[in-house]
Design a protein around this motif. Structure first.
Motif, PDB file in Angstrom:
ATOM      1  N   VAL A 195      19.194  43.046  67.415  1.00 51.89           N
ATOM      2  CA  VAL A 195      19.826  42.061  68.292  1.00 51.89           C
ATOM      3  C   VAL A 195      19.104  40.727  68.233  1.00 51.89           C
ATOM      4  O   VAL A 195      19.732  39.665  68.172  1.00 51.89           O
ATOM      5  N   ALA A 196      17.756  40.767  68.265  1.00 49.61           N
ATOM      6  CA  ALA A 196      16.974  39.522  68.270  1.00 49.61           C
ATOM      7  C   ALA A 196      15.523  39.824  67.959  1.00 49.61           C
ATOM      8  O   ALA A 196      15.052  40.955  68.136  1.00 49.61           O
ATOM      9  N   VAL A 197      14.828  38.797  67.502  1.00 43.71           N
ATOM     10  CA  VAL A 197      13.370  38.819  67.377  1.00 43.71           C
ATOM     11  C   VAL A 197      12.822  37.890  68.447  1.00 43.71           C
ATOM     12  O   VAL A 197      13.229  36.722  68.536  1.00 43.71           O
ATOM     13  N   VAL A 198      11.927  38.390  69.284  1.00 49.15           N
ATOM     14  CA  VAL A 198      11.345  37.623  70.381  1.00 49.15           C
ATOM     15  C   VAL A 198       9.904  37.294  70.017  1.00 49.15           C
ATOM     16  O   VAL A 198       9.088  38.198  69.819  1.00 49.15           O
ATOM     17  N   ALA A 199       9.587  36.013  69.905  1.00 51.01           N
ATOM     18  CA  ALA A 199       8.255  35.577  69.487  1.00 51.01           C
ATOM     19  C   ALA A 199       7.686  34.614  70.522  1.00 51.01           C
ATOM     20  O   ALA A 199       8.342  33.638  70.883  1.00 51.01           O
ATOM     21  N   GLU A 200       6.476  34.901  70.996  1.00 45.98           N
ATOM     22  CA  GLU A 200       5.856  34.015  71.976  1.00 45.98           C
ATOM     23  C   GLU A 200       5.423  32.702  71.345  1.00 45.98           C
ATOM     24  O   GLU A 200       5.327  31.691  72.038  1.00 45.98           O
ATOM     25  N   GLY A 201       5.139  32.699  70.058  1.00 45.56           N
ATOM     26  CA  GLY A 201       4.755  31.472  69.374  1.00 45.56           C
ATOM     27  C   GLY A 201       5.850  31.009  68.427  1.00 45.56           C
ATOM     28  O   GLY A 201       7.010  31.423  68.517  1.00 45.56           O
ATOM     29  N   ARG A 202       5.481  30.139  67.519  1.00 42.11           N
ATOM     30  CA  ARG A 202       6.417  29.601  66.531  1.00 42.11           C
ATOM     31  C   ARG A 202       6.403  30.472  65.288  1.00 42.11           C
ATOM     32  O   ARG A 202       5.341  30.882  64.816  1.00 42.11           O
ATOM     33  N   VAL A 203       7.561  30.781  64.750  1.00 41.26           N
ATOM     34  CA  VAL A 203       7.683  31.553  63.518  1.00 41.26           C
ATOM     35  C   VAL A 203       8.729  30.889  62.634  1.00 41.26           C
ATOM     36  O   VAL A 203       9.507  30.035  63.083  1.00 41.26           O
ATOM     37  N   ARG A 204       8.760  31.281  61.381  1.00 38.92           N
ATOM     38  CA  ARG A 204       9.779  30.777  60.456  1.00 38.92           C
ATOM     39  C   ARG A 204      11.064  31.564  60.663  1.00 38.92           C
ATOM     40  O   ARG A 204      11.133  32.751  60.361  1.00 38.92           O
ATOM     41  N   ARG A 205      12.082  30.906  61.186  1.00 36.76           N
ATOM     42  CA  ARG A 205      13.353  31.585  61.430  1.00 36.76           C
ATOM     43  C   ARG A 205      13.942  32.138  60.138  1.00 36.76           C
ATOM     44  O   ARG A 205      14.555  33.209  60.123  1.00 36.76           O
ATOM     45  N   ALA A 206      13.749  31.400  59.040  1.00 35.26           N
ATOM     46  CA  ALA A 206      14.341  31.821  57.769  1.00 35.26           C
ATOM     47  C   ALA A 206      13.780  33.151  57.291  1.00 35.26           C
ATOM     48  O   ALA A 206      14.425  33.853  56.515  1.00 35.26           O
ATOM     49  N   ALA A 207      12.571  33.528  57.760  1.00 38.71           N
ATOM     50  CA  ALA A 207      11.959  34.782  57.318  1.00 38.71           C
ATOM     51  C   ALA A 207      12.719  35.997  57.829  1.00 38.71           C
ATOM     52  O   ALA A 207      12.552  37.095  57.293  1.00 38.71           O
ATOM     53  N   PHE A 208      13.586  35.822  58.836  1.00 45.10           N
ATOM     54  CA  PHE A 208      14.297  36.947  59.433  1.00 45.10           C
ATOM     55  C   PHE A 208      15.782  36.957  59.095  1.00 45.10           C
ATOM     56  O   PHE A 208      16.560  37.694  59.702  1.00 45.10           O
ATOM     57  N   GLY A 209      16.160  36.145  58.114  1.00 46.31           N
ATOM     58  CA  GLY A 209      17.549  36.154  57.666  1.00 46.31           C
ATOM     59  C   GLY A 209      18.497  35.708  58.756  1.00 46.31           C
ATOM     60  O   GLY A 209      18.314  34.650  59.383  1.00 46.31           O
ATOM     61  N   HIS A 210      19.520  36.513  59.016  1.00 44.94           N
ATOM     62  CA  HIS A 210      20.555  36.160  59.993  1.00 44.94           C
ATOM     63  C   HIS A 210      20.265  36.710  61.387  1.00 44.94           C
ATOM     64  O   HIS A 210      21.109  36.600  62.284  1.00 44.94           O
ATOM     65  N   VAL A 211      19.095  37.292  61.597  1.00 47.51           N
ATOM     66  CA  VAL A 211      18.745  37.822  62.912  1.00 47.51           C
ATOM     67  C   VAL A 211      18.371  36.659  63.837  1.00 47.51           C
ATOM     68  O   VAL A 211      17.555  35.810  63.462  1.00 47.51           O
ATOM     69  N   PRO A 212      18.945  36.578  65.049  1.00 49.57           N
ATOM     70  CA  PRO A 212      18.554  35.516  65.980  1.00 49.57           C
ATOM     71  C   PRO A 212      17.072  35.603  66.325  1.00 49.57           C
ATOM     72  O   PRO A 212      16.541  36.694  66.576  1.00 49.57           O
TER      73      PRO A 212
END
Length: 401
Positions: free
Chosen positions: A184-201
Protein backbone atom coordinates in the motif's frame (compact mmCIF):
# COMPACT_ATOMS: atom_id res chain seq x y z
CA UNK A 1 30.55 -31.41 30.21
CA UNK A 2 33.75 -29.35 30.37
CA UNK A 3 35.85 -28.87 27.25
CA UNK A 4 38.73 -26.76 26.01
CA UNK A 5 39.24 -25.30 22.53
CA UNK A 6 41.73 -22.89 21.07
CA UNK A 7 39.26 -20.41 19.54
CA UNK A 8 35.53 -20.18 20.24
CA UNK A 9 33.54 -18.15 17.69
CA UNK A 10 30.02 -17.20 18.82
CA UNK A 11 27.81 -16.62 15.77
CA UNK A 12 27.89 -18.36 12.38
CA UNK A 13 27.04 -15.39 10.21
CA UNK A 14 29.36 -13.92 7.55
CA UNK A 15 31.81 -12.45 10.09
CA UNK A 16 32.02 -15.52 12.30
CA UNK A 17 32.39 -17.98 9.43
CA UNK A 18 35.04 -15.84 7.73
CA UNK A 19 37.05 -15.55 10.95
CA UNK A 20 36.82 -19.29 11.61
CA UNK A 21 37.85 -20.14 8.04
CA UNK A 22 41.01 -18.06 8.19
CA UNK A 23 41.91 -19.22 11.70
CA UNK A 24 41.47 -22.91 10.92
CA UNK A 25 43.37 -22.60 7.64
CA UNK A 26 46.23 -20.84 9.45
CA UNK A 27 46.61 -23.66 11.96
CA UNK A 28 45.06 -21.97 15.00
CA UNK A 29 44.22 -25.37 16.50
CA UNK A 30 40.69 -26.39 17.43
CA UNK A 31 38.36 -23.67 16.09
CA UNK A 32 34.70 -24.08 17.04
CA UNK A 33 31.79 -21.96 15.78
CA UNK A 34 28.51 -21.79 17.69
CA UNK A 35 25.16 -20.87 16.14
CA UNK A 36 21.93 -20.76 18.12
CA UNK A 37 19.77 -21.14 14.99
CA UNK A 38 19.28 -24.55 13.41
CA UNK A 39 21.06 -23.41 10.24
CA UNK A 40 24.37 -21.53 9.96
CA UNK A 41 24.81 -18.48 7.75
CA UNK A 42 23.11 -15.59 9.50
CA UNK A 43 20.81 -13.13 7.74
CA UNK A 44 22.02 -13.80 4.14
CA UNK A 45 20.49 -17.27 4.11
CA UNK A 46 17.07 -15.60 3.83
CA UNK A 47 18.05 -13.04 1.14
CA UNK A 48 17.05 -14.23 -2.33
CA UNK A 49 18.40 -11.19 -4.15
CA UNK A 50 21.79 -11.32 -5.90
CA UNK A 51 24.62 -9.07 -4.80
CA UNK A 52 26.71 -11.40 -2.62
CA UNK A 53 29.62 -11.74 -5.02
CA UNK A 54 30.17 -14.29 -7.77
CA UNK A 55 30.52 -18.05 -7.88
CA UNK A 56 33.40 -20.00 -9.44
CA UNK A 57 31.95 -19.48 -12.92
CA UNK A 58 31.44 -15.75 -12.44
CA UNK A 59 27.68 -15.92 -11.96
CA UNK A 60 26.01 -13.79 -9.27
CA UNK A 61 25.41 -15.27 -5.84
CA UNK A 62 22.22 -14.81 -3.87
CA UNK A 63 22.11 -15.02 -0.07
CA UNK A 64 21.52 -18.79 0.29
CA UNK A 65 24.29 -19.60 -2.21
CA UNK A 66 26.66 -17.21 -0.45
CA UNK A 67 25.82 -18.89 2.87
CA UNK A 68 26.42 -22.40 1.55
CA UNK A 69 29.80 -21.35 0.16
CA UNK A 70 30.83 -19.73 3.48
CA UNK A 71 29.85 -22.79 5.52
CA UNK A 72 31.66 -25.16 3.14
CA UNK A 73 34.80 -23.02 3.31
CA UNK A 74 34.83 -23.11 7.11
CA UNK A 75 34.36 -26.88 7.23
CA UNK A 76 37.01 -27.53 4.57
CA UNK A 77 39.48 -25.38 6.49
CA UNK A 78 38.99 -27.60 9.52
CA UNK A 79 36.65 -25.55 11.71
CA UNK A 80 33.78 -27.18 13.61
CA UNK A 81 30.39 -25.53 13.03
CA UNK A 82 27.73 -26.39 15.63
CA UNK A 83 24.12 -25.26 15.23
CA UNK A 84 21.34 -25.21 17.79
CA UNK A 85 23.82 -24.21 20.50
CA UNK A 86 23.33 -21.09 22.65
CA UNK A 87 25.95 -19.32 24.73
CA UNK A 88 24.06 -18.41 27.89
CA UNK A 89 26.74 -16.66 29.95
CA UNK A 90 30.30 -16.39 31.17
CA UNK A 91 31.69 -18.76 33.78
CA UNK A 92 35.00 -16.93 34.04
CA UNK A 93 37.63 -15.35 31.79
CA UNK A 94 37.37 -16.86 28.30
CA UNK A 95 34.95 -19.51 29.62
CA UNK A 96 31.37 -19.78 28.36
CA UNK A 97 28.37 -21.80 29.48
CA UNK A 98 26.49 -23.37 26.57
CA UNK A 99 23.09 -24.98 26.14
CA UNK A 100 22.73 -27.62 23.41
CA UNK A 101 20.35 -30.47 22.63
CA UNK A 102 22.88 -32.79 24.27
CA UNK A 103 22.77 -30.82 27.53
CA UNK A 104 24.81 -28.17 29.34
CA UNK A 105 28.45 -27.52 28.51
CA UNK A 106 31.23 -25.32 29.81
CA UNK A 107 33.90 -24.44 27.27
CA UNK A 108 37.16 -22.61 27.91
CA UNK A 109 39.10 -21.08 25.02
CA UNK A 110 42.37 -19.30 24.48
CA UNK A 111 40.46 -16.67 22.49
CA UNK A 112 36.76 -15.82 22.04
CA UNK A 113 35.39 -14.07 18.95
CA UNK A 114 31.95 -12.52 19.40
CA UNK A 115 30.15 -12.37 16.04
CA UNK A 116 26.55 -12.33 17.22
CA UNK A 117 25.35 -9.83 14.62
CA UNK A 118 22.46 -7.40 14.88
CA UNK A 119 18.68 -7.41 14.75
CA UNK A 120 16.01 -4.91 13.75
CA UNK A 121 14.08 -3.13 16.47
CA UNK A 122 10.60 -4.65 16.65
CA UNK A 123 7.39 -2.68 17.07
CA UNK A 124 7.63 -2.82 20.88
CA UNK A 125 11.11 -1.25 20.94
CA UNK A 126 9.91 1.51 18.58
CA UNK A 127 7.14 2.35 21.08
CA UNK A 128 4.35 2.25 18.49
CA UNK A 129 1.05 2.17 20.47
CA UNK A 130 -2.19 0.39 19.67
CA UNK A 131 -3.58 -3.12 19.88
CA UNK A 132 -1.50 -6.29 19.42
CA UNK A 133 -2.84 -7.95 16.29
CA UNK A 134 -1.14 -10.52 14.10
CA UNK A 135 0.54 -9.24 10.95
CA UNK A 136 3.21 -7.00 12.52
CA UNK A 137 6.66 -8.11 11.34
CA UNK A 138 10.27 -7.06 10.93
CA UNK A 139 11.91 -7.61 7.55
CA UNK A 140 13.88 -10.51 9.06
CA UNK A 141 10.64 -12.21 10.12
CA UNK A 142 9.22 -11.55 6.65
CA UNK A 143 12.21 -13.24 5.03
CA UNK A 144 11.89 -16.26 7.30
CA UNK A 145 8.17 -16.60 6.52
CA UNK A 146 8.76 -16.48 2.76
CA UNK A 147 12.06 -18.41 2.61
CA UNK A 148 12.06 -21.04 -0.19
CA UNK A 149 13.53 -23.58 2.23
CA UNK A 150 10.32 -23.66 4.28
CA UNK A 151 8.29 -26.78 3.61
CA UNK A 152 5.05 -24.94 4.41
CA UNK A 153 4.99 -21.25 3.68
CA UNK A 154 2.69 -19.18 5.84
CA UNK A 155 0.51 -16.54 4.18
CA UNK A 156 1.94 -13.09 4.85
CA UNK A 157 -1.17 -11.05 4.06
CA UNK A 158 -2.86 -9.18 1.22
CA UNK A 159 -2.15 -5.48 1.82
CA UNK A 160 1.09 -4.34 3.49
CA UNK A 161 2.70 -1.14 4.71
CA UNK A 162 6.51 -1.06 4.85
CA UNK A 163 8.18 1.21 7.41
CA UNK A 164 11.76 2.37 6.88
CA UNK A 165 14.21 3.56 4.25
CA UNK A 166 16.66 2.16 1.74
CA UNK A 167 17.91 -0.43 1.12
CA UNK A 168 16.17 -2.74 3.60
CA UNK A 169 12.69 -1.34 2.92
CA UNK A 170 13.26 -1.74 -0.82
CA UNK A 171 14.13 -5.40 -0.33
CA UNK A 172 11.02 -5.87 1.84
CA UNK A 173 8.87 -4.41 -0.94
CA UNK A 174 10.44 -6.82 -3.41
CA UNK A 175 9.86 -9.79 -1.07
CA UNK A 176 6.22 -8.86 -0.47
CA UNK A 177 5.51 -8.51 -4.15
CA UNK A 178 7.11 -11.88 -4.86
CA UNK A 179 4.76 -13.36 -2.23
CA UNK A 180 1.74 -11.84 -3.99
CA UNK A 181 1.16 -9.09 -1.42
CA UNK A 182 0.07 -5.60 -2.48
CA UNK A 183 2.27 -2.89 -0.95
CA UNK A 184 0.00 0.00 0.00
CA UNK A 185 2.77 2.45 0.94
CA UNK A 186 6.30 2.91 2.21
CA UNK A 187 6.45 5.11 5.32
CA UNK A 188 9.81 6.81 5.89
CA UNK A 189 10.62 9.18 8.74
CA UNK A 190 13.44 10.72 6.70
CA UNK A 191 14.05 11.47 3.04
CA UNK A 192 14.38 8.58 0.59
CA UNK A 193 14.56 8.21 -3.18
CA UNK A 194 10.99 7.69 -4.34
CA UNK A 195 12.22 6.20 -7.61
CA UNK A 196 13.86 3.32 -5.68
CA UNK A 197 10.39 1.95 -4.85
CA UNK A 198 8.91 2.01 -8.34
CA UNK A 199 5.18 2.71 -8.37
CA UNK A 200 4.68 2.19 -4.62
CA UNK A 201 3.52 5.40 -2.87
CA UNK A 202 6.24 6.77 -0.57
CA UNK A 203 5.31 8.92 2.43
CA UNK A 204 8.41 10.85 3.50
CA UNK A 205 8.87 12.66 6.82
CA UNK A 206 6.06 10.46 8.13
CA UNK A 207 5.81 8.10 11.12
CA UNK A 208 3.48 5.28 12.14
CA UNK A 209 1.72 6.43 15.31
CA UNK A 210 -0.79 3.63 16.02
CA UNK A 211 -1.77 0.12 14.91
CA UNK A 212 -5.36 -1.13 14.83
CA UNK A 213 -7.08 -4.50 14.77
CA UNK A 214 -8.36 -7.37 16.88
CA UNK A 215 -6.88 -10.71 16.03
CA UNK A 216 -5.50 -9.44 12.71
CA UNK A 217 -4.15 -6.02 11.79
CA UNK A 218 -6.73 -3.82 10.04
CA UNK A 219 -4.93 -0.50 9.68
CA UNK A 220 -2.06 1.81 10.62
CA UNK A 221 -2.36 5.48 11.52
CA UNK A 222 0.44 7.69 10.20
CA UNK A 223 1.36 11.30 10.94
CA UNK A 224 3.16 13.57 8.50
CA UNK A 225 5.70 16.18 9.50
CA UNK A 226 3.08 18.93 9.21
CA UNK A 227 0.82 17.18 11.73
CA UNK A 228 -1.73 15.70 9.34
CA UNK A 229 -2.83 12.15 10.09
CA UNK A 230 -4.38 9.34 8.04
CA UNK A 231 -5.17 5.67 8.54
CA UNK A 232 -3.89 3.23 5.91
CA UNK A 233 -6.00 0.11 5.46
CA UNK A 234 -3.69 -2.94 5.64
CA UNK A 235 -3.38 -6.38 7.23
CA UNK A 236 0.44 -6.39 7.44
CA UNK A 237 3.06 -3.91 8.62
CA UNK A 238 6.76 -4.60 8.11
CA UNK A 239 9.21 -2.58 10.22
CA UNK A 240 12.64 -2.47 8.58
CA UNK A 241 16.11 -1.26 9.51
CA UNK A 242 16.84 0.55 12.79
CA UNK A 243 19.45 -2.03 13.75
CA UNK A 244 20.59 -2.84 17.25
CA UNK A 245 23.49 -5.21 17.97
CA UNK A 246 22.82 -8.55 19.65
CA UNK A 247 25.06 -7.44 22.50
CA UNK A 248 23.65 -9.40 25.44
CA UNK A 249 26.73 -11.64 25.68
CA UNK A 250 29.06 -8.64 25.37
CA UNK A 251 27.21 -6.83 28.14
CA UNK A 252 27.30 -9.93 30.35
CA UNK A 253 31.07 -9.87 29.94
CA UNK A 254 31.13 -6.26 31.14
CA UNK A 255 32.47 -4.89 27.85
CA UNK A 256 32.10 -1.12 27.40
CA UNK A 257 29.61 -0.21 24.65
CA UNK A 258 29.92 2.57 22.06
CA UNK A 259 27.04 5.07 22.53
CA UNK A 260 26.26 5.43 18.83
CA UNK A 261 26.18 1.77 17.80
CA UNK A 262 25.48 0.12 21.19
CA UNK A 263 28.07 -2.47 20.20
CA UNK A 264 31.23 -3.25 22.20
CA UNK A 265 34.11 -0.82 21.85
CA UNK A 266 37.04 -2.31 19.92
CA UNK A 267 40.31 -1.10 18.49
CA UNK A 268 41.32 -1.40 14.84
CA UNK A 269 42.25 -5.07 15.40
CA UNK A 270 38.78 -5.82 16.87
CA UNK A 271 40.16 -6.30 20.38
CA UNK A 272 37.77 -5.43 23.21
CA UNK A 273 38.57 -4.23 26.73
CA UNK A 274 38.66 -7.86 27.94
CA UNK A 275 41.97 -9.61 27.09
CA UNK A 276 41.37 -12.48 24.68
CA UNK A 277 37.86 -11.36 23.64
CA UNK A 278 37.32 -10.01 20.11
CA UNK A 279 34.18 -8.59 18.49
CA UNK A 280 33.47 -8.37 14.75
CA UNK A 281 30.79 -7.78 12.15
CA UNK A 282 27.39 -6.22 12.68
CA UNK A 283 27.69 -6.71 16.43
CA UNK A 284 29.78 -3.53 16.13
CA UNK A 285 27.59 -1.64 13.64
CA UNK A 286 24.26 -3.05 12.50
CA UNK A 287 23.33 -2.78 8.86
CA UNK A 288 26.61 -3.31 7.03
CA UNK A 289 26.53 -5.71 4.04
CA UNK A 290 27.66 -9.31 4.41
CA UNK A 291 30.95 -8.81 2.47
CA UNK A 292 31.92 -5.99 4.86
CA UNK A 293 31.20 -8.17 7.91
CA UNK A 294 33.14 -11.08 6.38
CA UNK A 295 36.13 -8.83 5.67
CA UNK A 296 36.16 -7.79 9.32
CA UNK A 297 36.08 -11.44 10.37
CA UNK A 298 39.13 -12.20 8.25
CA UNK A 299 40.95 -9.13 9.59
CA UNK A 300 40.18 -10.07 13.20
CA UNK A 301 41.64 -13.54 12.60
CA UNK A 302 45.09 -12.00 12.16
CA UNK A 303 44.87 -10.39 15.61
CA UNK A 304 43.64 -13.67 17.11
CA UNK A 305 46.63 -15.49 15.63
CA UNK A 306 48.95 -12.88 17.10
CA UNK A 307 47.41 -13.49 20.53
CA UNK A 308 47.82 -17.26 20.18
CA UNK A 309 51.47 -16.67 19.27
CA UNK A 310 51.98 -14.93 22.60
CA UNK A 311 51.84 -11.25 21.69
CA UNK A 312 50.69 -9.08 24.63
CA UNK A 313 47.24 -7.52 24.81
CA UNK A 314 47.55 -3.74 24.29
CA UNK A 315 46.45 -1.12 26.77
CA UNK A 316 43.04 0.46 26.33
CA UNK A 317 43.10 3.04 23.52
CA UNK A 318 41.67 6.52 23.14
CA UNK A 319 37.86 6.52 22.72
CA UNK A 320 36.29 7.90 19.53
CA UNK A 321 33.04 9.89 19.61
CA UNK A 322 30.76 11.61 17.09
CA UNK A 323 29.25 15.09 17.01
CA UNK A 324 26.71 16.71 14.73
CA UNK A 325 24.50 14.68 12.37
CA UNK A 326 26.55 11.47 12.59
CA UNK A 327 24.99 8.23 13.81
CA UNK A 328 28.13 6.27 14.67
CA UNK A 329 31.83 5.73 14.07
CA UNK A 330 34.03 2.64 14.37
CA UNK A 331 36.47 1.58 15.69
CA UNK A 332 35.54 2.92 19.10
CA UNK A 333 39.17 2.93 20.29
CA UNK A 334 42.36 4.24 18.69
CA UNK A 335 45.86 2.99 19.45
CA UNK A 336 49.39 4.09 18.56
CA UNK A 337 49.00 3.19 14.85
CA UNK A 338 46.74 5.48 12.75
CA UNK A 339 43.58 3.59 11.79
CA UNK A 340 40.83 4.15 9.20
CA UNK A 341 37.39 5.15 10.46
CA UNK A 342 34.00 3.93 9.30
CA UNK A 343 31.36 6.67 9.69
CA UNK A 344 27.61 6.67 9.06
CA UNK A 345 25.45 9.83 9.03
CA UNK A 346 22.14 10.27 10.85
CA UNK A 347 20.55 11.87 7.78
CA UNK A 348 21.34 12.84 4.21
CA UNK A 349 24.33 15.19 4.03
CA UNK A 350 25.38 17.00 0.84
CA UNK A 351 29.13 17.69 0.61
CA UNK A 352 29.58 17.75 4.39
CA UNK A 353 32.58 19.24 6.15
CA UNK A 354 34.13 16.52 8.33
CA UNK A 355 36.50 17.32 11.18
CA UNK A 356 38.53 14.97 13.37
CA UNK A 357 39.83 16.64 16.52
CA UNK A 358 41.13 15.98 20.01
CA UNK A 359 41.20 18.28 23.03
CA UNK A 360 40.30 21.28 20.87
CA UNK A 361 43.04 20.62 18.29
CA UNK A 362 42.06 19.76 14.71
CA UNK A 363 43.77 16.65 13.37
CA UNK A 364 42.15 16.89 9.94
CA UNK A 365 39.36 18.84 8.27
CA UNK A 366 38.06 18.14 4.80
CA UNK A 367 34.91 18.73 2.76
CA UNK A 368 33.79 15.51 1.15
CA UNK A 369 32.53 15.35 -2.40
CA UNK A 370 29.14 13.81 -3.06
CA UNK A 371 26.33 12.94 -0.67
CA UNK A 372 26.34 10.84 2.49
CA UNK A 373 23.21 8.78 3.16
CA UNK A 374 21.93 7.05 6.35
CA UNK A 375 21.99 3.62 4.68
CA UNK A 376 25.63 3.68 3.57
CA UNK A 377 28.86 4.20 5.53
CA UNK A 378 31.86 6.22 4.41
CA UNK A 379 35.43 5.10 5.07
CA UNK A 380 37.96 7.71 6.18
CA UNK A 381 41.58 6.64 5.47
CA UNK A 382 44.06 6.22 8.31
CA UNK A 383 45.59 9.64 7.62
CA UNK A 384 42.52 11.12 9.37
CA UNK A 385 43.72 9.73 12.71
CA UNK A 386 47.39 10.59 12.34
CA UNK A 387 48.64 12.59 15.31
CA UNK A 388 46.29 11.20 17.98
CA UNK A 389 47.67 11.74 21.49
CA UNK A 390 47.32 8.47 23.42
CA UNK A 391 47.42 10.43 26.69
CA UNK A 392 44.77 12.88 25.53
CA UNK A 393 41.01 12.98 25.66
CA UNK A 394 38.47 11.43 23.28
CA UNK A 395 38.84 11.87 19.55
CA UNK A 396 35.73 13.58 18.13
CA UNK A 397 34.49 13.14 14.57
CA UNK A 398 32.19 16.03 13.64
CA UNK A 399 30.08 16.71 10.54
CA UNK A 400 28.82 20.10 9.36
CA UNK A 401 26.88 21.04 6.25
Amino acid sequence: MNRTVDVLVVGAGPAGLAAATRLAAAGAGRVEVLERERTAGGVPRHCLRPGFGADALGGPLDGPAYTRRAVRAALRAGATVRTGVSATGWAGPLTLDLTASSGLERVRARAVVLATGARERPRSARLVPGSRPAGVLTSGELQRLTAPSRRWREPVGRRAVVVGGEPVARNAVRTLRAAGVEVVAVVAEGRVRRAAFGHVPVLVDTAVTELHGRGRLTGATVRAGDGRTATLRCDTVVFTGDWIPDHELARACGLPLVPGTRGPATDVAFRTAEPGVFAVGNLLHGGEPAPVAAAEGRAAADAVLALLDGRPWPDRGVPVETAGPLRWVTPGLLGPVPAPLLVRPERRLVRPLLTVGQDGAVLRRERLDGTLTPWRSVRLPSRWTSGVDLAGGPVVVRAEE
